[in-house]
Design an enzyme around this catalytic site. Structure first.
Site, mmCIF file in Angstrom:
data_model
loop_
_atom_site.group_PDB
_atom_site.id
_atom_site.type_symbol
_atom_site.label_atom_id
_atom_site.label_comp_id
_atom_site.label_asym_id
_atom_site.label_seq_id
_atom_site.Cartn_x
_atom_site.Cartn_y
_atom_site.Cartn_z
ATOM 1 N N CYS A 191 0.799 -1.237 0.000
ATOM 2 C CA CYS A 191 0.000 0.000 0.000
ATOM 3 C C CYS A 191 0.828 1.282 0.000
ATOM 4 C CB CYS A 191 -0.925 0.036 1.204
ATOM 5 S SG CYS A 191 -2.184 -1.211 1.149
ATOM 6 N N HIS A 234 -2.923 7.576 4.122
ATOM 7 C CA HIS A 234 -3.398 6.344 3.495
ATOM 8 C C HIS A 234 -4.761 6.017 4.113
ATOM 9 C CE1 HIS A 234 -3.437 2.456 1.703
ATOM 10 N NE2 HIS A 234 -3.398 1.811 2.861
ATOM 11 N N ASN A 288 -9.994 1.073 0.329
ATOM 12 C CA ASN A 288 -8.523 1.104 0.318
ATOM 13 C C ASN A 288 -8.033 0.690 -1.075
ATOM 14 O OD1 ASN A 288 -5.805 0.630 0.607
ATOM 15 N ND2 ASN A 288 -5.987 -0.732 2.380
#
Ligand code: ACO
Length: 359
Positions: free
Chosen positions: A111, A249, A279
């Protein structure tokens, strides 16, 4: 001193939407659980490979910077869902753009890939290795998702964002960063079937099983990101109050809230779009910054803090000083191929294709 100013930005969100209600048609879950535990309402499902999303985001970033493809010195593609390992995905973006003068590399830190890519490109510009770069954070996790596992299937979505960076004598772009990894804890997010590791145990590539300890990742995400934020503030000698906007994030709204609390940041200082996209892994933080700019949340000279974390467990924080321009110099009329399917139809097709493969 030389810096790497961000002078172009672009995003590409695939049009097909998968709502919480759609997920509850094939998983034992519901809108109330997903919203209360994660803050997510819907996410996008891509009908094209990740490099197609990245290409559109890059074309838009180039237009926003007023640059041509021939001016790009480096393409760095942050992701963990590349179309292929060989040839790499950055080379496909180069081919689609016609950016023939660019060096091309892929980078995977899960990520955080888009943010690590931003660090590498910034360093290569600041040291004079290249004069400009396209930085990509893009992900299509839908094709690698275990759609029978409600613990993870509700959390992720697809998307892409890109930045154009160019050398500058003015203090702009990334001015401090902190990168790291809790490698000892790498096994709490381990996806079997997404690489070679379990191949000799009969696991088929693409038939993923997510070994995923959500609550443990949650705790380390909050600790890792807040420590990284403290590090960059200390490096730059800045007080928390001096930050104009935090663009984190977006893995879980409760993680963002916990981080904001530790940073003493009020709601208006934190940019959140998790409700629309879930996400998107490597695309998440970069795309959030693109939307913050589009929505007028970034002023010239703004101090922006971008913490992130991902599988590995990698963590990072970047402190940006925004440059002098927040309006794009141009737009691109390039777009994705049309999609006549809903997000639910696309997901059911992925599930059906796997069942056929299993026989
Ligand atoms: N729908 C309904 N119930 C669910 C669902 C679902 N989709 N998923 C889990 N549950 C159930 C569990 O089975 C459990 O039931 P039980 O109490 O009967 O055992 C209950 O809900 C609570 O489960 P927890 O795992 O304790 O829930 P938690 O509050 O920790 O939330 C979550 C889970 C959302 C995964 C959270 O831990 C989290 O966000 N973790 C970090 C996020 C993350 O890891 N993101 C990816 C990071 S890596 C990257 O970004 C690439």
């Amino acid at each position: 001193m030389r810096y790497a100013d961000i002078t172009g930005w672009g995003k590409c969100t695939p049009p097909a939407i998968l709502t919480n209600g759609d997920l509850s048609t094939f998983l034992e879950t519901d809108d109330a659980w997903i919203v209360s535990r994660t803050g997510m309402k819907e996410r996008r499902i891509s009908h094209v490979p990740v490099s197609d999303l990245a290409h559109i985001a890059c074309a838009r970033a180039l237009a926003a910077a007023g640059k041509t493809a021939a001016e790009v010195g480096l393409i760095i593609f942050g992701s963990c869902s590349f179309d292929q390992i060989v040839p790499n995905s950055a080379s496909r973006v180069q081919q689609l753009l016609g950016a023939d003068n660019a060096a091309c590399m892929d980078l995977n830190t899960a990520c955080t890939s888009g943010m690590y890519a931003l660090s590498v490109a910034t360093a290569m510009i600041r040291t004079g290795v290249v004069q400009s770069a396209l930085v990509i954070g893009a992900e299509v996790t839908s094709s690698m998702m275990d759609w029978s596992n409600r613990d993870v299937a509700v959390l992720f979505g697809d998307g892409a964002a890109a930045f154009y960076l160019e050398g500058s004598e003015h203090k702009a772009g990334v001015v401090a960063e902190s990168l790291g990894c809790f490698g000892k804890n790498r096994d709490i997010l381990d996806v079997a079937g997404w690489g070679q590791k379990y191949a000799n145990q009969g696991v088929i590539l693409g038939e993923t099983k997510w070994n995923f300890n959500g609550p443990e990742i949650f705790k380390r995400a909050v600790v890792g990101m807040s420590r990284a934020c403290d590090n960059v503030l200390e490096k730059e000698g800045l007080a928390k109050e001096a930050i104009d906007l935090i663009v984190p994030h977006q893995a879980n709204l409760r993680i963002i809230d916990a981080l904001a609390k530790r940073m003493g940041a009020s709601d208006e200082k934190v940019y959140i779009n998790i409700q629309r996209y879930g996400n998107m892994s490597a695309a998440t933080a970069p795309l959030a910054l693109v939307e913050a700019i589009e929505e007028g949340r970034v002023a010239p000279g703004a101090k922006i803090l971008m913490p992130a974390f991902g599988g590995g467990l990698t963590w990072s924080a970047h402190l940006l000083t925004w440059g002098s321009r927040t309006a794009p110099l141009g737009t691109s009329d390039i777009d994705l191929s049309p999609c006549d399917k809903t997000g639910l139809q696309l997901v059911l097709e992925i599930i059906a294709a796997r069942q056929i493969k299993k026989g």
